[in-house]
Design a protein around this motif. Sequence first.
Motif, PDB file in Angstrom:
ATOM      1  N   ALA A 125       0.832  -1.207   0.000  1.00 57.50           N
ATOM      2  CA  ALA A 125       0.000   0.000   0.000  1.00 57.50           C
ATOM      3  C   ALA A 125       0.867   1.258   0.000  1.00 57.50           C
ATOM      4  O   ALA A 125       0.563   2.243  -0.689  1.00 57.50           O
ATOM      5  CB  ALA A 125      -0.928  -0.012   1.214  1.00 57.50           C
ATOM      6  N   VAL A 129       0.882   4.337  -2.830  1.00 63.10           N
ATOM      7  CA  VAL A 129       0.684   5.754  -2.508  1.00 63.10           C
ATOM      8  C   VAL A 129       1.807   6.595  -3.108  1.00 63.10           C
ATOM      9  O   VAL A 129       1.578   7.705  -3.608  1.00 63.10           O
ATOM     10  CB  VAL A 129       0.609   5.957  -0.979  1.00 63.10           C
ATOM     11  CG1 VAL A 129       0.650   7.447  -0.628  1.00 63.10           C
ATOM     12  CG2 VAL A 129      -0.662   5.332  -0.414  1.00 63.10           C
ATOM     13  N   LEU A 137      -2.914  11.256  -0.773  1.00 64.67           N
ATOM     14  CA  LEU A 137      -3.286  10.275   0.255  1.00 64.67           C
ATOM     15  C   LEU A 137      -2.202  10.242   1.334  1.00 64.67           C
ATOM     16  O   LEU A 137      -1.016  10.237   1.030  1.00 64.67           O
ATOM     17  CB  LEU A 137      -3.448   8.892  -0.368  1.00 64.67           C
ATOM     18  CG  LEU A 137      -4.590   8.759  -1.374  1.00 64.67           C
ATOM     19  CD1 LEU A 137      -4.473   7.447  -2.148  1.00 64.67           C
ATOM     20  CD2 LEU A 137      -5.929   8.830  -0.662  1.00 64.67           C
ATOM     21  N   SER A 139       0.234   8.715   3.620  1.00 65.79           N
ATOM     22  CA  SER A 139       0.855   7.391   3.626  1.00 65.79           C
ATOM     23  C   SER A 139       0.754   6.721   4.994  1.00 65.79           C
ATOM     24  O   SER A 139       0.627   5.498   5.079  1.00 65.79           O
ATOM     25  CB  SER A 139       2.323   7.485   3.204  1.00 65.79           C
ATOM     26  OG  SER A 139       3.057   8.334   4.066  1.00 65.79           O
ATOM     27  N   ILE A 142      -2.802   5.236   5.376  1.00 64.65           N
ATOM     28  CA  ILE A 142      -2.921   4.085   4.482  1.00 64.65           C
ATOM     29  C   ILE A 142      -2.125   2.903   5.036  1.00 64.65           C
ATOM     30  O   ILE A 142      -2.614   1.766   5.059  1.00 64.65           O
ATOM     31  CB  ILE A 142      -2.422   4.433   3.064  1.00 64.65           C
ATOM     32  CG1 ILE A 142      -3.268   5.553   2.447  1.00 64.65           C
ATOM     33  CG2 ILE A 142      -2.423   3.200   2.166  1.00 64.65           C
ATOM     34  CD1 ILE A 142      -4.690   5.186   2.136  1.00 64.65           C
ATOM     35  N   ILE A 210     -11.158   2.438   7.482  1.00 62.54           N
ATOM     36  CA  ILE A 210     -10.542   1.567   6.468  1.00 62.54           C
ATOM     37  C   ILE A 210     -10.757   0.105   6.846  1.00 62.54           C
ATOM     38  O   ILE A 210     -11.155  -0.724   6.017  1.00 62.54           O
ATOM     39  CB  ILE A 210      -9.037   1.864   6.329  1.00 62.54           C
ATOM     40  CG1 ILE A 210      -8.827   3.252   5.720  1.00 62.54           C
ATOM     41  CG2 ILE A 210      -8.353   0.794   5.473  1.00 62.54           C
ATOM     42  CD1 ILE A 210      -7.378   3.697   5.677  1.00 62.54           C
ATOM     43  N   ARG A 232      -8.914   5.402  -0.268  1.00 63.83           N
ATOM     44  CA  ARG A 232      -8.084   4.678   0.707  1.00 63.83           C
ATOM     45  C   ARG A 232      -8.373   3.187   0.648  1.00 63.83           C
ATOM     46  O   ARG A 232      -7.452   2.361   0.658  1.00 63.83           O
ATOM     47  CB  ARG A 232      -8.353   5.214   2.119  1.00 63.83           C
ATOM     48  CG  ARG A 232      -7.823   6.615   2.381  1.00 63.83           C
ATOM     49  CD  ARG A 232      -8.364   7.159   3.699  1.00 63.83           C
ATOM     50  NE  ARG A 232      -7.760   8.447   4.055  1.00 63.83           N
ATOM     51  CZ  ARG A 232      -8.219   9.240   5.019  1.00 63.83           C
ATOM     52  NH1 ARG A 232      -9.301   8.890   5.706  1.00 63.83           N
ATOM     53  NH2 ARG A 232      -7.599  10.376   5.287  1.00 63.83           N
ATOM     54  N   ILE A 235      -6.870   1.393  -2.398  1.00 62.85           N
ATOM     55  CA  ILE A 235      -5.454   1.048  -2.234  1.00 62.85           C
ATOM     56  C   ILE A 235      -5.312  -0.239  -1.432  1.00 62.85           C
ATOM     57  O   ILE A 235      -4.545  -1.143  -1.790  1.00 62.85           O
ATOM     58  CB  ILE A 235      -4.695   2.185  -1.536  1.00 62.85           C
ATOM     59  CG1 ILE A 235      -4.779   3.480  -2.337  1.00 62.85           C
ATOM     60  CG2 ILE A 235      -3.241   1.790  -1.293  1.00 62.85           C
ATOM     61  CD1 ILE A 235      -4.144   3.421  -3.690  1.00 62.85           C
TER      62      ILE A 235
END
Length: 320
Positions: A125, A129, A137, A139, A142, A210, A232, A235
């Motif tokens: 992921a 990013v 986004l 990082s 994520i 998420i 999100r 990803i």
Amino acid sequence: MNSIGPNKQQYSSAINNKIGSLPLLPSVVSQLLVLSPDDDDFLDQVYHLARQDPTFSIRLVQYAAKTCKSSQMAEKFSLKHAIARLGSRQIASIVASLSLMDSFEPRNQSDRNLWVHSVQVAVIAKKLVEVMPDLHLESEIIYLGALLHDIGRFFIFQAVPEGPSRIDENRWSTPAALLDAEMKTCGIDHVRVGADACVHWEIPKAITDIVANHHNYNLPTDALDERLLRLRVDIIQIADFYSVYLMNQPVMVPDEIEQEEGYEEKQIEILATELAEVILSTGSVLPEKYRSIIPRTLIVQRKNILVETGKILDALGLQE
């Protein structure tokens, strides 16, 4: 009488009890997770917080030392050295990883495979990013969402020792089939368990969202915050798919095969075809231009992903 019925209720209760008995994250950890790495004094804040918890400080130093190639340098590590070495972009993920280790130390190969998958999804992921900077986004969010996306499966594996084999009896082959298999076996799926655990642990909402939606393929995208969550989750879903793809492949492809003319392009073409189906089935809102960049990035970064995953697992003491 169906033999699964009573077990399902017992399993569900055991899983809920496991969540209820989970110790809250240490105060230091909770505070660290909500700090912004973009603050000018972020590392100073981390240092002052970490000093409040000697046990955590020691583990942070030990983690940093394991990432150091020189044993002599590692022996001289202080808390400040460790924090500076790890850097602002890694601290939150390391904090989360060490906290997970406290509750979910692997006991068997199924547990270990789940750890490999969780770390690998986070690494993948982060790579994704990096090649989509104009999407802005974060990082860290994520990465943590990816690391924790299957935390519900950790609970199921711990509360139901035979869970993996019982769930696999339902022969699941897709995320939707996995959720269905978990419901049939345990009366609850890992998405719900993971979301409940994040709330119990007071994980920041952006990360909890998420975890709660990483298998949701019908997220609304009308409002800006809805579209951001969809991106999100996109990803995470792609990283999740590619981790499973990698874990079903040989760990390392022989050099002579990789060096064959056209090998890499062929692999990119194969992955692009499979990813196109994933993107179509998940309702992804990723811009069209990235749908060709992503498979190329993942194939080119394959070895780096495996190596980086291995280093993290090693620092956590999870390498075999």
